[in-house]
Design a protein around this motif. Structure first.
Motif, mmCIF file in Angstrom:
data_model
loop_
_atom_site.group_PDB
_atom_site.id
_atom_site.type_symbol
_atom_site.label_atom_id
_atom_site.label_comp_id
_atom_site.label_asym_id
_atom_site.label_seq_id
_atom_site.Cartn_x
_atom_site.Cartn_y
_atom_site.Cartn_z
ATOM 1 N N ASP A 123 0.787 -1.375 -0.164
ATOM 2 C CA ASP A 123 -0.130 0.164 -0.024
ATOM 3 C C ASP A 123 0.881 1.318 -0.111
ATOM 4 O OD1 ASP A 123 -2.370 -1.376 -0.124
ATOM 5 O OD2 ASP A 123 -2.547 -1.144 2.236
ATOM 6 N N CYS A 124 1.945 1.318 0.822
ATOM 7 C CA CYS A 124 2.785 2.527 0.813
ATOM 8 C C CYS A 124 3.612 2.726 -0.370
ATOM 9 C CB CYS A 124 3.806 2.301 1.924
ATOM 10 S SG CYS A 124 3.302 2.482 3.668
ATOM 11 N N TYR A 153 0.985 3.738 -2.922
ATOM 12 C CA TYR A 153 0.557 5.377 -2.710
ATOM 13 C C TYR A 153 1.705 6.268 -3.144
ATOM 14 C CZ TYR A 153 -0.356 9.632 -0.070
ATOM 15 O OH TYR A 153 -0.589 10.999 0.404
ATOM 16 N N GLU A 154 2.958 5.827 -2.923
ATOM 17 C CA GLU A 154 4.275 6.775 -3.244
ATOM 18 C C GLU A 154 4.099 6.991 -4.730
ATOM 19 O OE1 GLU A 154 7.849 5.642 -1.830
ATOM 20 O OE2 GLU A 154 7.210 6.127 0.484
ATOM 21 N N GLN A 197 -0.521 5.259 -7.207
ATOM 22 C CA GLN A 197 -1.411 4.212 -7.329
ATOM 23 C C GLN A 197 -2.462 3.588 -6.512
ATOM 24 O OE1 GLN A 197 1.045 1.136 -9.201
ATOM 25 N NE2 GLN A 197 1.198 2.258 -11.110
ATOM 26 N N ARG A 198 -3.509 3.104 -6.611
ATOM 27 C CA ARG A 198 -4.221 2.550 -5.455
ATOM 28 C C ARG A 198 -4.234 0.972 -5.578
ATOM 29 N NH1 ARG A 198 -4.098 5.790 -1.264
ATOM 30 N NH2 ARG A 198 -4.989 7.536 -1.725
#
Length: 151
Positions: free
Chosen positions: A125-126, A129-130, A133-134
């Motif tokens: 997820d991290c 996010y960076e 994208q989801r």
């Protein structure tokens, strides 16, 4: 005019600028080319820091082909960031440090209780996010009662 930006730790890029270009705009161009966050950039010319709100023409010695030095500032860690936020919210320095230390301890305790699967999902997820994208939300599948008894 073309400016050469030389990163002190190695690497360089060229940026185009007009006399009216703000130093902050040059930093955004550097981010687009070298992927160094703007808040971590410090631009130097002849040993002096260039101010974000100034224009290129504010520095008369900057001409076409000028080399600017880029220093990458180390970002604040979690503890330091928490202390700053707490102080901005009105806490004294001592209160902010004490609260940040408590928060750091709670986060560490919570993290240590995570399973490897949880850590893997959190890491994915991290990273997503960076990169902007989801990760798609997991789809829960309904199980047929017949499936529960088949081998």
């Amino acid at each position: 005019m073309k400016l050469v930006v030389k990163k002190l730790q190695g690497g360089e890029c060229c940026v185009e600028a007009l006399p009216s270009t703000l130093i902050s705009e040059i930093k955004r161009d550097i981010y687009n080319k070298l992927r160094i966050p703007v808040q971590e950039q410090k631009l130097l010319f002849l040993g002096r820091t260039l101010a974000d709100e100034q224009t290129v023409q504010s520095y008369p010695l900057i001409k076409d082909g000028t080399k600017l030095n880029l220093v990458v500032k180390k970002p604040d860690g979690f503890y330091e960031t928490c202390v700053k936020v707490y102080k901005k919210s009105g806490m004294s320095d001592a209160e902010a440090k004490k609260t940040a230390a408590r928060l750091l301890k709670v986060v560490e305790e919570k993290f240590n209780k995570l399973s490897w699967d949880d850590i893997e999902r959190l890491s994915a997820d991290c990273l997503a996010y960076e990169s902007g994208q989801r990760r798609p939300a997991p789809v829960e599948q309904e199980t047929d009662s017949d499936d529960l008894f088949t081998l």
